[in-house]
Design an enzyme around this catalytic site. Structure first.
Site, PDB file in Angstrom:
ATOM      1  N   GLU A 149       0.905  -1.036  -0.180  1.00 30.95           N
ATOM      2  CA  GLU A 149      -0.370   0.002   0.095  1.00 30.95           C
ATOM      3  C   GLU A 149       0.804   1.170   0.041  1.00 30.95           C
ATOM      4  OE1 GLU A 149      -2.522   2.368   3.122  1.00 30.95           O
ATOM      5  OE2 GLU A 149      -2.938   0.274   3.386  1.00 30.95           O
ATOM      6  N   THR A 168      -4.026   6.098   2.326  1.00 30.15           N
ATOM      7  CA  THR A 168      -4.188   7.491   3.135  1.00 30.15           C
ATOM      8  C   THR A 168      -4.843   8.563   1.999  1.00 30.15           C
ATOM      9  OG1 THR A 168      -2.167   7.125   4.418  1.00 30.15           O
ATOM     10  CG2 THR A 168      -2.889   9.400   4.614  1.00 30.15           C
ATOM     11  N   LYS A 179     -11.156  -1.070   7.471  1.00 32.37           N
ATOM     12  CA  LYS A 179      -9.926  -1.173   8.234  1.00 32.37           C
ATOM     13  C   LYS A 179     -10.169  -0.610   9.375  1.00 32.37           C
ATOM     14  CE  LYS A 179      -6.001   1.855   7.758  1.00 32.37           C
ATOM     15  NZ  LYS A 179      -4.983   2.765   7.029  1.00 32.37           N
TER      16      LYS A 179
END
Length: 222
Positions: free
Chosen positions: A48, A77, A137
């Site tokens: 990621e 993010t 998440k």
């Protein structure tokens, strides 16, 4: 880019198979590219690239060019809807936001990528599910630990959770046993100091420990 699916059409097949996703917050674009190669050399193929990494989209594009199908590549993010299309166009297969915002979640889903949105409390989990995302998440997972994930799965038994924050090679098995479909690991897996020093061998060595721990955990799960 289309979502990777298994033979049964499961959009999370690649995520489950990867087990460990390295959350990469690199100090420079070049460090992000080099760190990714080091992680893959250690067997960690879920990467990621966070948007806190300079030129994140360019890093994603270069990683995809260098490693092709040898990496399950995502962007993290994400804070703005425009980043979703940019990251997907660059080669991201999954998209991650630290929290849940309906407009951002919709933009992420519109790309056709696998979408992970952050949540911690039961109310936040419900808000995330209402947006239709694929995965919650659990962040920061360190606040509640594996016992908290087990408690959440009582009212949400069918929700796919990926805990991030507080995961390491020693407790990875416990997170999977608590019901995580995969785990996200950041600074412990890819230390900032190692990236700053260009110590790629250390990152590869740590990745190998995570890979071995994930393999043992999956074997014990049957």
């Amino acid at each position: 880019m289309t979502t990777t699916t298994g033979p049964d059409g499961d959009p999370l097949a690649a995520l489950r198979a990867t087990t460990v996703v390295a959350v990469l917050r690199a100090p420079t674009a070049e460090a992000g590219i080099r760190a990714t190669a080091a992680l893959i050399a250690g067997g960690v193929t879920g990467i990621e690239i966070t948007y806190s990494t300079p030129d994140a989209a360019a890093v994603i594009r270069e990683v995809r060019a260098q490693h092709g199908d040898g990496v399950y590549l995502g962007a993290g993010t994400l804070l703005a809807p425009a980043q979703a299309a940019e990251a997907t166009d660059a080669g991201a297969q999954f998209l991650v936001s630290p929290g849940t915002d309906p407009k951002l979640a919709a933009a992420m889903l519109d790309t056709g990528s696998v979408v992970l949105s952050g949540a911690l409390t039961p109310s936040e989990v419900m808000a995330t599910l209402a947006c239709g995302v694929h995965v919650v998440k659990l962040f920061p997972a360190s606040l509640g630990g594996t016992a908290y994930l087990k408690a959440l799965r009582a009212p949400f038994p069918d929700v796919s959770f990926v805990p991030t924050g507080g995961v390491d090679a020693d407790n990875l098995r416990d997170w999977l046993a608590a019901g995580a479909v995969a785990v996200g690991a950041g600074g412990d897996l890819c230390p900032a100091a190692a990236m700053a020093a260009g110590d790629w061998d250390t990152i590869t060595a740590i990745a190998r420990r995570y890979t071995a721990a994930a393999q043992r955990a999956r074997e014990q799960q049957g």
